[in-house]
Design a protein around this motif. Structure first.
Motif, short mmCIF file in Angstrom:
data_model
loop_
_atom_site.label_atom_id
_atom_site.label_comp_id
_atom_site.label_asym_id
_atom_site.label_seq_id
_atom_site.Cartn_x
_atom_site.Cartn_y
_atom_site.Cartn_z
N VAL A 34 -14.96 18.38 1.87
CA VAL A 34 -14.12 18.70 0.72
C VAL A 34 -14.94 19.11 -0.49
O VAL A 34 -14.46 19.81 -1.37
N ARG A 36 -17.44 21.05 -0.13
CA ARG A 36 -18.10 22.26 0.35
C ARG A 36 -19.60 22.06 0.48
O ARG A 36 -20.41 22.90 0.07
N PHE A 163 -13.72 9.65 -4.17
CA PHE A 163 -12.57 10.54 -4.02
C PHE A 163 -12.38 11.38 -5.29
O PHE A 163 -12.24 12.61 -5.25
N PHE A 164 -12.42 10.73 -6.44
CA PHE A 164 -12.22 11.41 -7.72
C PHE A 164 -13.35 12.43 -7.95
O PHE A 164 -13.10 13.59 -8.29
N SER A 166 -15.14 13.92 -5.78
CA SER A 166 -15.04 15.04 -4.85
C SER A 166 -13.96 16.01 -5.27
O SER A 166 -14.10 17.22 -5.11
N PHE A 167 -12.89 15.48 -5.83
CA PHE A 167 -11.76 16.33 -6.20
C PHE A 167 -12.08 17.13 -7.46
O PHE A 167 -11.77 18.31 -7.55
N ASP A 168 -12.68 16.48 -8.41
CA ASP A 168 -12.77 17.08 -9.73
C ASP A 168 -13.85 16.35 -10.52
O ASP A 168 -13.60 15.36 -11.19
N ILE A 218 -8.10 18.28 8.82
CA ILE A 218 -7.69 18.78 7.52
C ILE A 218 -6.51 19.75 7.66
O ILE A 218 -5.72 19.93 6.75
N GLY A 223 -2.66 14.36 2.94
CA GLY A 223 -3.42 13.49 2.06
C GLY A 223 -4.81 13.16 2.56
O GLY A 223 -5.20 13.53 3.66
N PHE A 224 -5.55 12.45 1.70
CA PHE A 224 -6.96 12.22 1.94
C PHE A 224 -7.20 11.10 2.94
O PHE A 224 -8.00 11.23 3.85
N LYS A 225 -6.47 10.00 2.76
CA LYS A 225 -6.68 8.86 3.68
C LYS A 225 -6.34 9.26 5.09
O LYS A 225 -7.06 8.94 6.03
N THR A 227 -6.49 12.20 6.36
CA THR A 227 -7.57 13.09 6.83
C THR A 227 -8.73 12.25 7.36
O THR A 227 -9.30 12.54 8.41
N PRO B 95 -7.31 18.14 0.71
CA PRO B 95 -6.29 17.30 1.32
C PRO B 95 -6.02 16.05 0.49
O PRO B 95 -6.60 15.01 0.73
N GLU B 100 -1.92 10.42 -4.41
CA GLU B 100 -3.37 10.17 -4.47
C GLU B 100 -4.00 10.79 -5.72
O GLU B 100 -4.88 10.20 -6.34
#
Ligand SMILES: Nc1ncnc2c1ncn2[C@@H]1O[C@H](COP(=O)(O)OP(=O)(O)O)[C@@H](O)[C@H]1O
Ligand SMILES: [Mg+2]
Lengths: 279, 258
Positions: A34, A36, A163-164, A166-168, A218, A223-225, A227, B95, B100
């Motif tokens: 996620v 990349r 998680f945070f 990785s997202f942004d 994916i 959602g992430f969990k 995945t 995802p 979330e």
């Protein structure tokens, strides 16, 4: 085969180690994909190989060194390599992906030099390239168990931060997350997982075990969990199925494991297509 | 924490990328309870100023205080919500469910090594309800429209129950119907929930009836004051500032002083 597992310790070692690797490799793979950064796994596996070659080379000159598991030196190289990648990513802020080919080619270069100094390939090294069912010792299994424990503790404890980030990343840092430290901890555990996975899956295919199950899940997970869980399930199916096949067909397990996960990926893509076609 | 009437104090900030000055000697403040509109043409340094306020960039001159603390010493980030200009330019294949994504907003409030309990889950549900997105809780974020994603990011900023919300052009890429609805939501958050707001926009006209203060930025600060005064600011001054002709709409003001 079940009988053989009871009878041969090496098979027990290989299966137990394989089951643990089937959890931790796809688990970390989800975060890499996620972000990349899937190719980081490739760069680190080549650095790990250089470490293993260095250890085998030292064993040639210093007899007592032969008692040391080459995986440890592989881990050391991998850890240093991972910190090097983090540093390069900062230097090449706008070309972060450059860090990967630089480390990858550096790793191959070092590995080749050490291998030639050690007078070419021996069977040990061959096992590290393509994986092996019979090469896993109790000591290797212990190393895999310890790393699995560490990885699970780190990922569970730092889950929301990872998680945070990785997202942004920018937002994560604004909300007070210590991104720098968490990145370093994360890349170090990636380095360790790659080093301990090499013996079963092999240098060339370690990154496939980290990314193919994720690529499949994916496409279908919500959602992430989900995945993460689906990636681990696919990883386990590939590892267990691949080891059984490798044992019966007497081939290197790295290939069978990765081929199985590639087949699962294709099946999932076809299933997704079929479902979309229907609706 | 010192008691201080202002959420933010920006003192004599100058900032340059390379040798190009983007901000020069900018000072302004955001009082508690205010709704400040920061306006200026594209490239005027608005996002840069916001990043300095948040400590993401360091100014070469001047300093920023948040709740009376220097920004690099500031600890209470869970009291500050931020929605960035590129909030919805994330990897749309990521995802993550809406639930979330909003949960991310609780990360710093929870702190390291702590997990969400049912109260936190309720807070996520409440934040989603506040922006009218509760029924999308289990959808993947990439499946939503731009406007819906933006509301989810607002919910993420609101879920930690912040005292202060910073929004950098939050309506870019959102259709105009959702935009006015969105400004109504901001007005409500300011008046009813008492949240201090700093809203960045290049679109001056649409917000003058909601905001209590206006700041006009174009490298330097051209105007900073209460909205009523700003409306006295005549149209030719504004045209100078924007470099083209602008209409300022007149609105009735329901709110009192701050
Ligand atoms: N990372 C950067 N490096 C160099 N120049 C930048 C960078 N970010 C923004 N700028 C320049 O700084 C100026 C102000 O940008 P910005 O703060 O994003 O303006 P606004 O948000 O008001 O549109 C612009 O001219 C922009 O080109
Ligand atoms: Mg901007």
């Amino acid at each position: 085969m079940i009988e053989a597992i009871w009878k041969f310790e090496f098979l027990q070692n290989a299966f137990l180690a394989g089951i643990l690797i089937g959890i931790i490799a796809p688990l970390l793979g989800v975060f890499l994909v996620v972000r990349r950064q899937a190719l980081i796994a490739d760069a680190l596996s080549h650095i790990t190989l250089a470490g293993i070659a260095a250890s085998l080379l030292m064993g040639k000159y210093v007899t007592s060194w032969q008692a040391v598991n080459p995986v440890y030196m592989g881990m050391g190289f991998s850890a240093v390599g991972s910190l090097f990648i983090e540093q390069l990513r900062k230097v090449y802020k706008h070309f972060e992906e450059l860090a990967i080919p630089i480390t990858l080619s550096g790793g191959i270069g070092l590995g080749v030099v050490f291998i030639s100094l050690a007078d070419g390939f021996n069977s040990d090294l061959f096992n590290y390239l393509f994986g092996s069912v019979i090469a896993i010792s109790r000591g290797d299994l212990l190393a895999v168990s310890v790393i699995t424990f560490v990885v699970l503790v780190v990922v569970i404890m730092l889950y929301k931060e990872l998680f945070f980030l990785s997202f942004d990343e920018e937002h994560a840092i604004v909300s007070g997350i210590r991104g720098k430290w968490i990145h370093i901890v994360f890349i170090l555990i990636v380095a360790f997982v790659i080093a301990v996975s090499m013996q079963i899956v092999g240098v060339l295919l370690v990154s496939a075990l980290m990314t193919l199950p994720v690529a499949a899940s994916i496409r279908v997970a919500k959602g992430f969990k989900q995945t993460i869980f689906l990636s681990i399930i696919i990883g386990e199916c590939s590892v267990i199925g691949g080891l059984v096949l490798a044992y019966y067909l007497d081939i290197a397990p790295g290939g069978t494991i990765v081929l199985l996960s590639a087949i699962i990926l294709v099946l999932i893509l076809l299933f997704k297509r079929w479902k979309q076609g229907k609706s | 924490m010192t008691t201080n009437a202002n959420m933010i104090d920006v003192n004599n900030i100058s900032f340059h990328y390379g040798d190009r000055y983007v901000l020069e000697d900018v000072s302004f403040s955001v009082p508690k309870g205010a709704f400040v509109g920061l306006v200026g043409p594209n490239g005027s340094g608005k996002s840069t100023l916001i990043k300095i306020i948040l400590g993401l960039l360091k100014p070469q001159k001047g300093q920023v205080q948040l709740l009376g603390n220097k920004v690099n010493k500031f600890q209470q980030w869970c009291k500050v919500g931020y929605v960035s200009q590129k909030a919805n330019s994330f990897n749309s294949g990521f995802p993550a469910t809406v639930f979330e994504v909003v949960s991310m907003g609780l990360t710093s409030k929870l702190g390291l090594f702590r997990f969400m309990n049912s109260t936190h889950k309720q807070a996520v549900a409440d934040a989603l309800a506040l922006v009218g997105m509760e029924e999308y809780s289990e959808s993947n974020i990439g499946e939503l429209s731009g406007g819906q994603q933006q509301r989810v990011f607002i919910a993420r900023a609101l879920v930690s129950d912040p005292d202060f919300l910073i929004l950098d052009e939050p309506t870019v890429g959102v259709d105009s119907g959702s935009t006015s609805e969105f400004y109504n939501l901001l007005g409500k958050l300011n008046k009813e929930n008492g949240i201090t707001l700093l809203l960045v926009t290049h679109d001056i006209g649409t917000i003058t009836d909601k905001v209590t203060h206006v700041a006009c930025l174009n490298r330097t600060l051209h105007f900073h004051g209460e909205t009523e005064e700003f409306e006295q600011f005549n149209e030719s001054d504004l045209s100078d500032f924007y470099g083209h002709h602008v209409h300022v709409l007149n609105h009735d003001h329901g709110h009192g002083g701050v």
